[in-house]
Design an enzyme around this catalytic site. Structure first.
Site, mmCIF file in Angstrom:
data_model
loop_
_atom_site.group_PDB
_atom_site.id
_atom_site.type_symbol
_atom_site.label_atom_id
_atom_site.label_comp_id
_atom_site.label_asym_id
_atom_site.label_seq_id
_atom_site.Cartn_x
_atom_site.Cartn_y
_atom_site.Cartn_z
ATOM 1 N N GLN A 50 90.667 48.291 8.089
ATOM 2 C CA GLN A 50 89.853 48.038 6.900
ATOM 3 C C GLN A 50 90.510 46.963 6.028
ATOM 4 O O GLN A 50 91.707 47.004 5.763
ATOM 5 C CB GLN A 50 89.689 49.355 6.111
ATOM 6 C CG GLN A 50 88.723 49.280 4.951
ATOM 7 C CD GLN A 50 87.264 49.038 5.350
ATOM 8 O OE1 GLN A 50 86.831 49.414 6.437
ATOM 9 N NE2 GLN A 50 86.517 48.394 4.489
ATOM 10 N N LYS A 102 82.243 55.399 7.634
ATOM 11 C CA LYS A 102 82.335 55.031 9.056
ATOM 12 C C LYS A 102 82.691 56.262 9.891
ATOM 13 O O LYS A 102 82.130 56.485 10.964
ATOM 14 C CB LYS A 102 83.383 53.915 9.238
ATOM 15 C CG LYS A 102 82.883 52.569 8.710
ATOM 16 C CD LYS A 102 83.966 51.511 8.580
ATOM 17 C CE LYS A 102 83.394 50.268 7.895
ATOM 18 N NZ LYS A 102 84.392 49.229 7.593
ATOM 19 N N ASP A 107 85.016 45.049 15.079
ATOM 20 C CA ASP A 107 84.680 44.372 13.825
ATOM 21 C C ASP A 107 84.257 42.921 14.075
ATOM 22 O O ASP A 107 83.659 42.284 13.213
ATOM 23 C CB ASP A 107 85.949 44.315 12.947
ATOM 24 C CG ASP A 107 85.805 45.077 11.652
ATOM 25 O OD1 ASP A 107 84.673 45.333 11.223
ATOM 26 O OD2 ASP A 107 86.864 45.398 11.070
HETATM 27 N N1 GUN Z 1 85.991 45.202 4.267
HETATM 28 C C1 GUN Z 1 84.742 44.933 3.811
HETATM 29 N N2 GUN Z 1 83.861 44.881 4.851
HETATM 30 C C2 GUN Z 1 84.581 45.109 5.972
HETATM 31 C C3 GUN Z 1 84.234 45.178 7.349
HETATM 32 O O1 GUN Z 1 83.080 45.000 7.769
HETATM 33 N N3 GUN Z 1 85.276 45.441 8.200
HETATM 34 C C4 GUN Z 1 86.547 45.633 7.765
HETATM 35 N N4 GUN Z 1 87.498 45.863 8.681
HETATM 36 N N5 GUN Z 1 86.897 45.556 6.497
HETATM 37 C C5 GUN Z 1 85.921 45.315 5.607
#
Ligand code: GUN
Length: 288
Positions: free
Chosen positions: A104, A60, A127
């Site tokens: 995350q 990211k 998100d």
């Molecule tokens: N863990 C697995 N996929 C995601 C996601 O799309 N966003 C976040 N914040 N955590 C994750």
């Protein structure tokens, strides 16, 4: 009959290519925003040292930099308390230079994920996990849609695959993928079956799917017996088997039956990241 290599190539949904297209349009928007004095920025928080999460957060961060988005990576030890994390989020909520906040998941077990998601200002919730944005999926006016489901819809759009009136089977009911995706497919008038670990005879339901989406994280769960001839197969799973990444779908076993299929890696993953960047730029644009 075994398809030759060029037949297989035509069936592959190229997630990297679609993500690249999205990222190049984002980069142009970022340039315009910067001319107006706005530098789109995202804060990504990682708590603990889950190796998969470390990779996702790094991807990211790299994608943000590629698009010209300012990325602030905050990495904390697993011992961070819930209160400390809430305080960090509060600081970011109140920082006018931060447009997107992502925590995350998963979080260490002593931290309540729901409390954390609710603490993020919905206008910075890139998100799409805040309950306000989740609820607005139903009414189709969420500020931000969750990245993986939204990325999957973008993939279908890229190949002009309509789900209207089609049997769509979603295996997995997580808050991150399965549940929001099911609603988003319903919004497009698909006939949706949402399957979970208690579902009886997954195989017989899956084998009637025009579009099959698997998001379980169980490596190679899906073989040719789960697939209807000509189905579109979207593989959200990602597992590491002896150092090699693989999805929920046994690609070699199903590829002859499908009309389109996502690879792992290079399928859904790049779209999730590209949509996160899109959401961040959308958030920054709403401030201009
Ligand atoms: N863990 C697995 N996929 C995601 C996601 O799309 N966003 C976040 N914040 N955590 C994750």
């Amino acid at each position: 009959m075994i398809s030759d290599n060029s037949d297989i190539q035509k069936k592959i949904i190229d997630g990297r290519l679609i993500a690249k297209n999205i990222e190049s349009s984002i980069s142009e928007k970022v340039i315009k925003l910067k001319k107006n004095g706005i530098v789109p920025s995202i804060a990504v928080i990682l708590v603990g040292d889950n190796p998969a999460s470390e990779v996702y957060v790094r991807n990211k961060d790299i994608a943000a930099k590629r698009c010209g988005i300012l990325s602030k990576k905050d990495i904390y030890p697993a011992s961070l308390t819930e209160k400390e994390l809430l305080n960090k989020i509060d600081e970011l909520n109140n920082d006018p230079l931060i447009h997107g906040i992502l925590v995350q998941l998963p979080l260490p077990p002593h931290i309540d994920e729901k409390k954390i998601m609710e603490a993020i200002n919905p206008s910075k919730d890139v998100d799409g996990f805040h309950p306000l944005n989740v609820g607005k999926i139903f009414t189709e006016n969420a500020a931000f849609y969750p990245c993986t489901p939204y990325g999957i819809l973008k993939m279908l759009d890229f190949y002009d695959i309509s789900v209207k009136g089609k049997n769509c089977v979603v295996i997995g009911q997580s808050n991150i993928v399965g549940k929001p995706l099911s609603i988003m497919l319903m919004n497009r008038h698909a006939t949706v079956s949402s399957l979970n670990i208690f579902t009886k005879d997954v195989k017989s339901i899956a084998s009637k799917a025009d579009v099959l989406i698997s998001a379980t994280g169980k490596a190679h769960l899906i073989d040719e017996e789960y697939i209807k001839d000509g189905a579109v197969v979207i593989d959200v799973g990602i597992s590491n088997i002896n150092g090699k990444l693989c999805g929920d779908v046994n690609f070699e076993k199903v590829v002859n039956k499908v009309s389109k299929i996502t690879p792992v890696p290079g399928g859904v993953g790049p779209l999730t990241v590209a949509v996160l960047m899109e959401n961040t730029v959308k958030s920054a644009s709403m401030k201009s």
